[in-house]
Design a protein around this motif. Structure first.
Motif, PDB file in Angstrom:
ATOM      1  N   UNK A   1     -18.404   9.475   3.239  1.00  0.00           N
ATOM      2  CA  UNK A   1     -17.907   8.185   3.716  1.00  0.00           C
ATOM      3  C   UNK A   1     -17.658   7.297   2.511  1.00  0.00           C
ATOM      4  N   UNK A   2     -16.429   6.856   2.340  1.00  0.00           N
ATOM      5  CA  UNK A   2     -16.072   5.978   1.219  1.00  0.00           C
ATOM      6  C   UNK A   2     -15.354   4.760   1.763  1.00  0.00           C
ATOM      7  N   UNK A   3     -15.797   3.576   1.351  1.00  0.00           N
ATOM      8  CA  UNK A   3     -15.243   2.329   1.864  1.00  0.00           C
ATOM      9  C   UNK A   3     -14.961   1.402   0.690  1.00  0.00           C
ATOM     10  N   UNK A   4     -13.838   0.728   0.738  1.00  0.00           N
ATOM     11  CA  UNK A   4     -13.453  -0.166  -0.348  1.00  0.00           C
ATOM     12  C   UNK A   4     -14.197  -1.488  -0.265  1.00  0.00           C
ATOM     13  N   UNK A   5     -15.043  -1.762  -1.237  1.00  0.00           N
ATOM     14  CA  UNK A   5     -15.667  -3.067  -1.368  1.00  0.00           C
ATOM     15  C   UNK A   5     -16.825  -3.305  -0.424  1.00  0.00           C
ATOM     16  N   UNK A   6     -17.732  -4.156  -0.864  1.00  0.00           N
ATOM     17  CA  UNK A   6     -18.929  -4.454  -0.077  1.00  0.00           C
ATOM     18  C   UNK A   6     -18.584  -5.177   1.214  1.00  0.00           C
ATOM     19  N   UNK A   7     -17.599  -6.068   1.188  1.00  0.00           N
ATOM     20  CA  UNK A   7     -17.250  -6.815   2.399  1.00  0.00           C
ATOM     21  C   UNK A   7     -16.808  -5.893   3.523  1.00  0.00           C
ATOM     22  N   UNK A   8     -15.992  -4.876   3.197  1.00  0.00           N
ATOM     23  CA  UNK A   8     -15.566  -3.941   4.229  1.00  0.00           C
ATOM     24  C   UNK A   8     -16.711  -3.078   4.712  1.00  0.00           C
ATOM     25  N   UNK A   9     -17.695  -2.876   3.861  1.00  0.00           N
ATOM     26  CA  UNK A   9     -18.840  -2.047   4.236  1.00  0.00           C
ATOM     27  C   UNK A   9     -19.607  -2.639   5.409  1.00  0.00           C
ATOM     28  N   UNK A  10     -19.763  -3.970   5.388  1.00  0.00           N
ATOM     29  CA  UNK A  10     -20.599  -4.560   6.444  1.00  0.00           C
ATOM     30  C   UNK A  10     -19.867  -5.630   7.250  1.00  0.00           C
ATOM     31  N   UNK A  11     -18.544  -5.519   7.327  1.00  0.00           N
ATOM     32  CA  UNK A  11     -17.778  -6.555   8.019  1.00  0.00           C
ATOM     33  C   UNK A  11     -17.727  -6.361   9.527  1.00  0.00           C
ATOM     34  N   UNK A  12     -18.217  -5.250  10.040  1.00  0.00           N
ATOM     35  CA  UNK A  12     -18.236  -5.102  11.489  1.00  0.00           C
ATOM     36  C   UNK A  12     -18.091  -3.681  11.967  1.00  0.00           C
ATOM     37  N   UNK A  13     -17.496  -2.807  11.143  1.00  0.00           N
ATOM     38  CA  UNK A  13     -17.199  -1.458  11.612  1.00  0.00           C
ATOM     39  C   UNK A  13     -18.471  -0.684  11.982  1.00  0.00           C
ATOM     40  N   UNK A  14     -19.495  -0.758  11.157  1.00  0.00           N
ATOM     41  CA  UNK A  14     -20.748  -0.060  11.437  1.00  0.00           C
ATOM     42  C   UNK A  14     -21.870  -1.033  11.802  1.00  0.00           C
ATOM     43  N   UNK A  15     -21.944  -2.156  11.141  1.00  0.00           N
ATOM     44  CA  UNK A  15     -23.008  -3.102  11.437  1.00  0.00           C
ATOM     45  C   UNK A  15     -22.886  -3.646  12.857  1.00  0.00           C
ATOM     46  N   UNK A  16     -21.642  -3.671  13.393  1.00  0.00           N
ATOM     47  CA  UNK A  16     -21.448  -4.153  14.753  1.00  0.00           C
ATOM     48  C   UNK A  16     -22.125  -3.303  15.799  1.00  0.00           C
ATOM     49  N   UNK A  17     -22.391  -2.035  15.460  1.00  0.00           N
ATOM     50  CA  UNK A  17     -23.099  -1.164  16.402  1.00  0.00           C
ATOM     51  C   UNK A  17     -24.490  -1.699  16.704  1.00  0.00           C
TER      52      UNK A  17
END
Length: 545
Positions: free
Chosen positions: A235-251
Motif C-alpha cells: 500500500x503506497x499513498x502520496x503524502x501524510x494528508x492523503x494517508x489519514x484524510x478519510x479513506x481508511x481512518x473513516x472506517x
C-alpha cells in the motif's frame, strides 16, 4: 529606479506578513495572517464604477480597453496567452486580455507581494478561502469587490443560474450575503467524486481474492501482495494528508479534520476511533504492508511504485491516477488491470461515513474583480459569458469542428484532444483548448467527464466511491468571521503540528500507541475546544443562510 526597487521591497516585507500563518484544520477553513496593507479600507460601490445597466450583452463585446487577468498558468504553454483556449476566448468575448501568472509553486507568495504593492490587475483567479480572514475580509480590506449589485446589473447568465440552483447560491456567498467571485461550479454530482482506493485487479484474480471491503479484507489482501507478489510497498499513498484524510481512518468513524455528527462539529483525531486507526496502521507498517516512506511519498515516487509493481494498492484520482497508470502498466503487462475499491468499513455491508466528495462550488480558482479595476462593467460582462449557452459549450468543449463535433446533438471530443497528434495526453491537450479538466468561471458539464474517463473502470470508480454517507458528515463551505478566522488559525497551526507528529510517530513505531492519550491532553491544552466552537458557530450561520 531606486524608488521603484524600494516600493518592491516594501511590498515583499508586507507580503511576508500577509500570508505568514497557514490555513489549518479542515479544507474549507480560512487562512489567517497579519492584516494586509497597501489598499484602501473599503471597496468602492458598484454605482461608483459602473455605467448604465443592460439586461443582456451582445458578444463579442465592442471595446478598446484591455483587461489584466492574474492566474496560475495551468496550460502546457509558456504563458496563458499562448494557449489556443485563451486566444479564442478573447475573440469570443471581444475583450483583449493581458495575462499575468506567478512562477510555478509560488502562487500564494506572489499574490502576497501583489496585494501588498497595491498595484492590482482587473481580475484575480484564486482560492479566496485562503485569504487571511476569508473573502469577506478581502472585500473589507479593499482588495476585491462585493459583486451583488454588479451581478444584478451586468451578469444575467450567472444570476439566472444561481436563481435556478438555490443550493449552489447558498455556497457562493458569505454569511453576510456577499458574492465575491465568478465561480467554478460542478454541474452534476458525478463531477464531485474523483478520488478513492485503487487496487491491482489482476493480482486479486491471480490470488483468488475479492475486492477488499472491510479493514480485515484489506489486511489479508496487502499481506498476500507482499508474500505472494513480492510487493515491496503493498500500500503506497502520496503524502501524510492523503494517508489519514478519510479513506481508511473513516472506517473507524474518525477523520483527520473536523466533521459533523447530527449537526454537531467534532474534531476527528479526538474521536476514539482515531486511536484504533493508529493501532491498525502501526501494525500494517511494522509488517511491511505500507510503504516504508509513508508520509513523505511524493507523486513521482507513487508513480514509480504503482507502475513498477512495487505497490498493488493506493489512493488516487480517476484521471490523474488510474488514467495515468493503467496504460503504462498495460505496456509492461497486457494482463495488468487497475480497479476501484470501496471505501473500507469495519463490518461488511456497512456504508462508509466519509469519503472524497467535492462541493458543487469549488472554492479554488474563482475570479474576483479587484477594487482597483477601472473597467468593472466590462470585466463583469466578459466573465458572465462563461455562464451563457455559448460560453458553457466553449469552456467545456472548445471550438466546434476543432476540438469537438456534434453527434446526434451531443458534443464529442475530436482526436485533437483524445488522440493528440503530438502525443499529448488528453489532460495536457485539454489544458490547451478547454477548461473543463481544470477550473474557471463557468459550469462544468457532465458530458466532459463521460468522455474524459475513457476506461470502464474509471466510470465504475465514480459510482463506487460515491456510495458513502459523506453528505451527512462533512462540513459545508463554512466561513468563520475575520476575527474567528484569526483565532482559529493560531490554534490550529499548533494543533496540526502536534497531530501530524503524533500520527507519524505512532504509525512508524517511534512512539507507542499508548502515547495517544497524552497527545490528546496536549491537543486539548492548545484550545481545540475553542476551535471546535468557532467551527460550530460558522456551521450554524451557514445553515441559516
Amino acid at each position: 529606479m531606486i524608488a521603484k526597487k524600494r516600493r518592491w521591497m516594501t511590498g515583499m516585507l508586507a507580503g511576508a506578513m500577509l500570508f505568514s500563518t497557514a490555513a489549518a484544520g479542515c479544507s474549507n477553513a480560512n487562512t489567517e495572517g497579519a492584516e494586509p496593507t497597501g489598499a484602501s479600507s473599503a471597496a468602492p460601490s458598484a454605482a461608483a464604477v459602473s455605467a448604465s445597466p443592460q439586461a443582456q450583452a451582445a458578444y463579442p463585446l465592442k471595446t478598446d480597453k484591455q483587461l489584466t487577468y492574474w492566474a496560475e498558468n495551468n496550460t502546457t504553454k509558456p504563458t496563458m496567452g499562448d494557449a489556443p483556449f485563451f486566444q479564442e476566448y478573447q475573440k469570443q468575448t471581444g475583450v483583449p486580455l493581458k495575462f499575468i501568472s506567478p512562477p510555478a509553486g509560488q502562487t500564494k507568495e506572489t499574490l502576497n507581494v501583489l496585494l501588498a504593492s497595491g498595484d492590482l490587475p482587473d481580475m484575480i483567479e484564486y482560492d479566496w478561502f485562503n485569504y487571511p480572514g476569508g473573502p469577506e475580509k478581502a472585500i473589507a480590506d479593499g482588495y476585491i469587490l462585493k459583486l451583488n449589485d454588479l451581478i444584478d446589473k451586468y451578469a444575467p447568465n450567472l444570476k439566472k443560474y444561481l436563481q435556478e440552483h438555490p443550493e449552489v447560491d447558498k455556497m457562493v456567498k458569505t454569511d453576510n450575503g456577499s458574492y465575491y467571485v465568478f465561480p467554478f461550479l460542478r454541474g452534476d454530482p458525478s463531477l464531485q467524486v474523483f478520488r478513492g482506493p485503487i487496487i491491482r485487479q489482476d493480482w486479486l484474480n491471480e490470488l483468488g481474492l475479492a475486492i477488499p471491503e472491510t479493514m480485515d479484507d484489506w489486511y489479508n489482501v496487502l499481506k498476500a501482495f507482499k508474500e505472494k507478489k513480492g510487493a515491496a510497498a503493498p500500500l503506497s499513498i502520496q503524502g501524510l494528508n492523503n494517508l489519514y484524510s478519510g479513506e481508511f481512518v473513516g472506517a473507524y468513524n474518525a477523520h483527520r479534520n473536523f466533521f459533523q455528527q447530527d449537526g454537531k462539529v467534532v474534531y476527528g483525531p479526538l474521536q476514539p476511533g482515531y486511536k484504533d486507526f493508529l493501532t491498525t496502521f502501526h501494525k500494517w507498517y511494522a509488517e511491511g504492508l505500507i510503504d516504508k516512506d509513508v508520509g513523505t511519498t511524493d507523486s513521482k515516487a507513487l508513480d514509480a511504485n504503482i507502475t513498477s509493481g512495487a505497490s498493488g494498492a493506493t489512493i488516487g484520482n480517476t484521471g490523474g491516477g488510474m488514467g495515468k497508470w493503467a496504460p503504462i502498466l498495460k505496456e509492461k503487462d497486457a494482463k495488468a488491470k487497475l480497479a476501484p475499491a470501496p471505501y473500507p468499513v469495519l463490518k461488511k455491508g456497512d456504508t462508509p461515513i466519509l469519503g472524497q466528495k467535492g462541493f458543487a462550488y469549488s472554492s479554488y480558482n474563482n475570479v474576483a474583480i479587484t477594487a482597483k479595476s477601472k473597467n468593472v462593467e466590462l470585466a463583469v460582462r466578459m466573465l458572465d459569458w462563461g455562464y451563457s449557452e455559448e460560453g458553457h459549450m466553449f469552456h467545456n468543449f472548445g471550438q466546434e469542428g476543432v476540438t469537438y463535433k456534434l453527434e446526434s446533438g451531443q458534443p464529442k471530443y475530436t482526436d485533437l484532444l483524445m488522440n493528440n497528434p503530438d502525443k499529448l495526453a488528453p489532460s495536457q491537450a485539454m489544458s490547451l483548448h478547454i477548461r473543463a479538466n481544470t477550473s474557471g468561471p463557468f459550469v462544468q458539464d457532465k458530458r466532459y467527464i463521460d468522455q474524459y474517463l475513457a476506461l470502464p473502470e474509471q466510470k465504475e470508480a465514480i459510482v463506487l466511491w460515491a456510495k458513502t454517507n459523506v453528505d451527512q458528515y462533512q462540513l459545508p463551505l463554512i466561513t468563520p468571521t475575520p476575527e474567528e478566522a484569526s483565532e482559529f488559525a493560531k490554534i490550529m497551526n499548533d494543533v496540526n503540528t502536534l497531530v501530524e507528529e503524533m500520527t507519524l510517530k505512532i504509525i512508524l513505531g517511534t512512539e507507542s500507541v499508548d502515547s495517544y492519550e497524552p497527545y490528546v491532553e496536549k491537543i486539548k491544552k492548545l484550545k481545540i475546544d475553542r476551535a471546535t466552537e468557532i467551527q460550530q458557530a460558522a456551521l450554524d450561520r451557514y445553515n441559516k443562510r
